[in-house]
Design a protein around this motif. Structure first.
Motif, mmCIF file in Angstrom:
data_model
loop_
_atom_site.group_PDB
_atom_site.id
_atom_site.type_symbol
_atom_site.label_atom_id
_atom_site.label_comp_id
_atom_site.label_asym_id
_atom_site.label_seq_id
_atom_site.Cartn_x
_atom_site.Cartn_y
_atom_site.Cartn_z
ATOM 1 N N GLY A 9 38.339 37.135 49.229
ATOM 2 C CA GLY A 9 37.000 37.073 48.649
ATOM 3 C C GLY A 9 36.817 35.964 47.632
ATOM 4 O O GLY A 9 37.778 35.410 47.107
ATOM 5 N N ARG A 10 35.557 35.670 47.405
ATOM 6 C CA ARG A 10 35.168 34.662 46.423
ATOM 7 C C ARG A 10 34.700 35.347 45.159
ATOM 8 O O ARG A 10 34.179 36.454 45.199
ATOM 9 N N ILE A 11 34.861 34.644 44.059
ATOM 10 C CA ILE A 11 34.368 35.157 42.773
ATOM 11 C C ILE A 11 32.972 34.579 42.558
ATOM 12 O O ILE A 11 32.782 33.362 42.593
ATOM 13 N N LYS A 12 32.013 35.447 42.322
ATOM 14 C CA LYS A 12 30.632 35.006 42.126
ATOM 15 C C LYS A 12 30.191 35.105 40.669
ATOM 16 O O LYS A 12 29.323 34.367 40.231
ATOM 17 N N GLU A 13 30.777 36.016 39.914
ATOM 18 C CA GLU A 13 30.357 36.238 38.541
ATOM 19 C C GLU A 13 30.867 35.130 37.628
ATOM 20 O O GLU A 13 32.055 34.824 37.616
ATOM 21 N N ARG A 14 29.970 34.557 36.874
ATOM 22 C CA ARG A 14 30.305 33.418 36.016
ATOM 23 C C ARG A 14 31.378 33.757 34.985
ATOM 24 O O ARG A 14 32.274 32.960 34.718
ATOM 25 N N ALA A 39 38.398 34.666 53.392
ATOM 26 C CA ALA A 39 37.144 35.422 53.546
ATOM 27 C C ALA A 39 37.422 36.914 53.596
ATOM 28 O O ALA A 39 38.414 37.363 54.162
ATOM 29 N N ASP A 40 36.510 37.662 52.991
ATOM 30 C CA ASP A 40 36.612 39.117 53.068
ATOM 31 C C ASP A 40 35.712 39.629 54.174
ATOM 32 O O ASP A 40 34.818 38.936 54.640
ATOM 33 N N GLN A 135 38.333 41.235 42.104
ATOM 34 C CA GLN A 135 37.919 40.024 41.403
ATOM 35 C C GLN A 135 38.468 40.021 39.970
ATOM 36 O O GLN A 135 38.962 39.010 39.485
ATOM 37 N N LEU A 136 38.387 41.152 39.300
ATOM 38 C CA LEU A 136 38.913 41.266 37.941
ATOM 39 C C LEU A 136 40.434 41.168 37.941
ATOM 40 O O LEU A 136 41.034 40.604 37.014
#
Length: 159
Positions: A9-14, A39-40, A135-136
């Motif tokens: 996955g990609r990180i979207k949160e700034r 990719a997720d 992501q975290l």
């Protein structure tokens, strides 16, 4: 030392991308860091165990393409071994002393890692019995790698 973080996955949160960038910058003094994103898969609500296995298998195939033969692979898994920061620092140091020049740490997607990836791993590491957003987890992992290098260099940071 070359360290790869192979993650789904990609990180979207700034705020997360900023933290990842900060720890990546800090780590550049100690190692060559690469973050490899695969990719997720979309996970439907209330998916069956079979659908979950299919999703993990697809993500696992993408991860496997990036795992190198000579690398020491550490999979983040809830049933892995829990280490203190000092023990993780010692593990990284010991790998280097034994001639390992490439460590790959793998973070699965929202439903975890495929069994094939777990079997390929040389070591399974758990940060807690609790579940964290993947992501975290990337930020937490980078911070702990940075902390490990600071401990091994006998530099102030670790408390």
């Amino acid at each position: 030392m070359n360290i790869d973080i192979v993650c789904v996955g990609r990180i979207k949160e700034r705020y997360l991308t900023d933290a990842i960038a900060e720890y990546s910058k800090r780590l550049s003094r100690y190692c060559k860091l690469d973050i490899i994103e695969v990719a997720d898969e979309k996970t439907p609500e209330h998916a069956s165990a079979g659908v979950d296995r299919q999703i993990k298998a697809k993500e696992g195939e993408r991860i496997a393409k990036h795992l190198k033969d000579g690398a020491f692979v550490i999979a983040l898994a809830i049933n892995g071994k829990q280490l203190s920061s000092e023990e993780l620092a010692a593990k990284i140091n010991d790998l280097g002393l034994r001639g390992t020049s490439h460590i790959q740490l793998v973070i699965g997607g929202s439903i975890g890692l495929d069994e094939a990836v777990l079997k390929r791993a040389d070591y399974k590491l758990s940060f807690s019995k609790m579940t964290f957003p993947h992501q975290l987890m990337r930020v937490i992992l980078l911070e702990q790698i940075y902390r490990a290098y600071k401990i091994n260099a006998h530099e102030p940071y670790h408390k």
